[in-house]
Scaffold this motif. Structure first.
Motif, mmCIF file in Angstrom:
data_model
loop_
_atom_site.group_PDB
_atom_site.id
_atom_site.type_symbol
_atom_site.label_atom_id
_atom_site.label_comp_id
_atom_site.label_asym_id
_atom_site.label_seq_id
_atom_site.Cartn_x
_atom_site.Cartn_y
_atom_site.Cartn_z
ATOM 1 N N ALA A 108 0.844 -1.195 0.000
ATOM 2 C CA ALA A 108 0.000 0.000 0.000
ATOM 3 C C ALA A 108 0.882 1.250 0.000
ATOM 4 O O ALA A 108 1.966 1.263 0.576
ATOM 5 C CB ALA A 108 -0.904 0.006 1.231
ATOM 6 N N ALA A 109 0.399 2.267 -0.672
ATOM 7 C CA ALA A 109 1.148 3.531 -0.719
ATOM 8 C C ALA A 109 1.113 4.208 0.641
ATOM 9 O O ALA A 109 0.146 4.110 1.380
ATOM 10 C CB ALA A 109 0.557 4.448 -1.775
ATOM 11 N N GLN A 110 2.175 4.852 0.932
ATOM 12 C CA GLN A 110 2.245 5.583 2.194
ATOM 13 C C GLN A 110 2.547 7.043 1.867
ATOM 14 O O GLN A 110 3.493 7.350 1.146
ATOM 15 C CB GLN A 110 3.346 5.015 3.086
ATOM 16 N N PHE A 111 1.737 7.938 2.368
ATOM 17 C CA PHE A 111 1.937 9.365 2.160
ATOM 18 C C PHE A 111 2.539 9.969 3.414
ATOM 19 O O PHE A 111 2.024 9.768 4.505
ATOM 20 C CB PHE A 111 0.600 10.061 1.839
ATOM 21 N N ILE A 112 3.608 10.685 3.218
ATOM 22 C CA ILE A 112 4.259 11.337 4.347
ATOM 23 C C ILE A 112 4.023 12.831 4.200
ATOM 24 O O ILE A 112 4.391 13.441 3.197
ATOM 25 C CB ILE A 112 5.773 11.041 4.363
ATOM 26 N N GLN A 113 3.394 13.411 5.188
ATOM 27 C CA GLN A 113 3.110 14.852 5.176
ATOM 28 C C GLN A 113 4.185 15.551 5.997
ATOM 29 O O GLN A 113 4.234 15.399 7.208
ATOM 30 C CB GLN A 113 1.716 15.115 5.776
ATOM 31 N N PRO A 114 5.090 16.319 5.347
ATOM 32 C CA PRO A 114 6.118 17.028 6.117
ATOM 33 C C PRO A 114 5.474 18.135 6.954
ATOM 34 O O PRO A 114 4.432 18.673 6.578
ATOM 35 C CB PRO A 114 7.037 17.611 5.049
ATOM 36 N N PRO A 115 6.090 18.463 8.055
ATOM 37 C CA PRO A 115 5.524 19.527 8.892
ATOM 38 C C PRO A 115 5.615 20.875 8.168
ATOM 39 O O PRO A 115 6.543 21.137 7.418
ATOM 40 C CB PRO A 115 6.397 19.513 10.141
ATOM 41 N N ASN A 116 4.642 21.732 8.396
ATOM 42 C CA ASN A 116 4.615 23.059 7.800
ATOM 43 C C ASN A 116 5.325 24.022 8.752
ATOM 44 O O ASN A 116 4.730 24.528 9.686
ATOM 45 C CB ASN A 116 3.173 23.511 7.550
#
Length: 160
Positions: A5-13
Motif C-alpha cells: 500500500a502507498a504511504q503518504f508522508i506529510q512534512p511539517p509546515n
C-alpha cells in the motif's frame, strides 16, 4: 505478489513558525518604527538621488572618453538599474520610469547597438526631472517626456 500500500508522508509546515506563529506575524509596532525611520531618512533622499545621478553621469562620461565597450556599457547599465530601483524610494517615481526605459534600451542583448543620442536623451531627462523637482508622470512635462522616451526606445528595439 501483491503491491504494498502507498504511504503518504506529510512534512511539517514550518513556514508558519518562520513568519511568526499562528497569525501572519506582522508586528504593527515594528512596521510603525520602520515607517518612522524611513521618514527620518527622507530628508536625505534628495542628496542621495543626486549622488546616483552623478554616478550615471560619470558612467556616460566614461563612454565619451573611452568609447562604447562592453565594460563601459555595463557600468552605464548598472547605474541606470540602480536609479530604476531607487527612484520611487527617493520619492521620484518618474526617475524609476525613465531609468527603466534606459535599462530596456541598453539591456545586455542589445547594449552595443543602443544609439548614443537616445542614451543621452534618457540621462538628460533624468537630470532635468531631478533638477526641476518633477517627481511623477502626472506632471505634464514629466509624463510627456517619459512617454516619448519609451516610444523611441520601443521603436529602436523593434527595428533590431
Amino acid at each position: 505478489m501483491t503491491k504494498p500500500a502507498a504511504q503518504f508522508i506529510q512534512p511539517p509546515n514550518t513556514l508558519r513558525l518562520k513568519v511568526g506563529g499562528g497569525g501572519f506575524g506582522i508586528d504593527a509596532a515594528a512596521v510603525a518604527r520602520a515607517e518612522a525611520a524611513l521618514k527620518d531618512l527622507s530628508s536625505q533622499f534628495g542628496q542621495w538621488l543626486n549622488d546616483e545621478v552623478s554616478k550615471l553621469e560619470a558612467a556616460r562620461g566614461e563612454i565619451r572618453m573611452v568609447g562604447v565597450m562592453p565594460q563601459t556599457m555595463e557600468q552605464l547599465y548598472m547605474r541606470a538599474h540602480d536609479l530604476k530601483g531607487l527612484g520611487a524610494t527617493y520619492e521620484y517615481p518618474i526617475v524609476t520610469r525613465i531609468a527603466g526605459s534606459l535599462c530596456k534600451l541598453i539591456d545586455s542583448d542589445v547594449r552595443m547597438k543602443a544609439p548614443l543620442y537616445l542614451v543621452d536623451a534618457h540621462i538628460d531627462a533624468i537630470k532635468a526631472v531631478v533638477r526641476d523637482g518633477i517627481q511623477t508622470d502626472e506632471h505634464p512635462v514629466g509624463g510627456a517626456l517619459a512617454a516619448e522616451l519609451e516610444s523611441k526606445t520601443k521603436e529602436h528595439l523593434a527595428g533590431l
